[in-house]
Design a protein around this motif. Structure first.
Motif, PDB file in Angstrom:
ATOM      1  N   THR A  27       0.830  -1.212   0.000  1.00  0.00           N
ATOM      2  CA  THR A  27       0.000   0.000   0.000  1.00  0.00           C
ATOM      3  C   THR A  27       0.857   1.252   0.000  1.00  0.00           C
ATOM      4  O   THR A  27       0.617   2.188  -0.778  1.00  0.00           O
ATOM      5  CB  THR A  27      -0.947   0.000   1.227  1.00  0.00           C
TER       6      THR A  27
ATOM      7  N   THR B 170       2.750   1.639  -3.360  1.00  0.00           N
ATOM      8  CA  THR B 170       1.809   2.032  -4.413  1.00  0.00           C
ATOM      9  C   THR B 170       1.465   3.513  -4.286  1.00  0.00           C
ATOM     10  O   THR B 170       1.437   4.254  -5.269  1.00  0.00           O
ATOM     11  CB  THR B 170       0.539   1.167  -4.362  1.00  0.00           C
TER      12      THR B 170
ATOM     13  N   HIS C   4       4.383   5.577  -5.400  1.00  0.00           N
ATOM     14  CA  HIS C   4       4.485   5.547  -6.859  1.00  0.00           C
ATOM     15  C   HIS C   4       3.462   6.496  -7.476  1.00  0.00           C
ATOM     16  O   HIS C   4       3.779   7.262  -8.391  1.00  0.00           O
ATOM     17  CB  HIS C   4       4.284   4.117  -7.374  1.00  0.00           C
ATOM     18  N   THR C   5       2.247   6.498  -6.948  1.00  0.00           N
ATOM     19  CA  THR C   5       1.191   7.386  -7.442  1.00  0.00           C
ATOM     20  C   THR C   5       1.578   8.848  -7.252  1.00  0.00           C
ATOM     21  O   THR C   5       1.277   9.694  -8.090  1.00  0.00           O
ATOM     22  CB  THR C   5      -0.144   7.089  -6.718  1.00  0.00           C
TER      23      THR C   5
ATOM     24  N   ARG D 237       8.564   2.094 -10.916  1.00  0.00           N
ATOM     25  CA  ARG D 237       8.423   0.660 -10.685  1.00  0.00           C
ATOM     26  C   ARG D 237       8.546  -0.080 -12.003  1.00  0.00           C
ATOM     27  O   ARG D 237       8.186   0.422 -13.057  1.00  0.00           O
ATOM     28  CB  ARG D 237       7.122   0.330  -9.972  1.00  0.00           C
TER      29      ARG D 237
ATOM     30  N   TYR E 230       6.216  -6.012  -8.555  1.00  0.00           N
ATOM     31  CA  TYR E 230       6.925  -4.830  -9.027  1.00  0.00           C
ATOM     32  C   TYR E 230       8.141  -4.608  -8.138  1.00  0.00           C
ATOM     33  O   TYR E 230       8.129  -4.929  -6.955  1.00  0.00           O
ATOM     34  CB  TYR E 230       6.038  -3.582  -8.931  1.00  0.00           C
TER      35      TYR E 230
ATOM     36  N   TYR F  39      10.552  -1.423  -6.906  1.00  0.00           N
ATOM     37  CA  TYR F  39      10.435   0.035  -6.778  1.00  0.00           C
ATOM     38  C   TYR F  39      11.796   0.668  -6.532  1.00  0.00           C
ATOM     39  O   TYR F  39      12.625   0.116  -5.821  1.00  0.00           O
ATOM     40  CB  TYR F  39       9.513   0.382  -5.611  1.00  0.00           C
TER      41      TYR F  39
END
Length: 129
Positions: free
Chosen positions: A52, A55, A58-59, A65, A72, A74
């Motif tokens: 979480t 992610t 990354h967002t 990634r 994935y 990172y």
């Protein structure tokens, strides 16, 4: 911090966890999978919590990634200095009077930092004093 009954550290703010994970990724020689990050955290977070957080980072554009097997891997998009520069730019962009912010910033620099900034901008160190 002491561990709770589950053996995990007490809840920390998301920003603190993101900083902790970012530090791990910056010190790594290569991109890391969520499993590798979880392992390096010595069980402080569950695998799903790590996924979480990665992610979300990354967002936000903090991490890249790439596929590695079924997961994935990172990696940070920049180093620590790059992230600091991004934060400074974000603060500047959020203010309506950029000139006032830059002027105040420049006024509060030490002589050494002011000389360094002039050098980086291509001006002579003692110009403008």
């Amino acid at each position: 911090m002491g561990a709770d009954a589950s053996g995990r550290s007490p809840k920390q703010p998301n920003g603190a966890r993101e900083s902790q994970i970012l530090g791990l990724l910056q010190r790594a020689d290569a991109a890391l999978t969520p499993g590798e990050v979880t392992e390096l955290l010595s069980g402080e977070l569950t695998y799903s919590s790590v996924v979480t957080i990665l992610t979300r980072m990354h967002t936000k554009g903090l991490l890249t990634r790439s596929a590695r097997g079924r997961a994935y891997a990172y990696a940070p998009v920049t180093d620590d200095a790059g992230f600091a520069a991004r934060r400074m730019r974000t603060v500047l962009e959020e203010r309506p009077d950029r000139e006032a912010v830059l002027a105040r910033f420049a006024d509060e620099l030490s002589d050494t930092d002011a000389d360094l900034l002039r050098q980086l901008l291509g001006a002579e160190p003692d110009a403008g004093r």
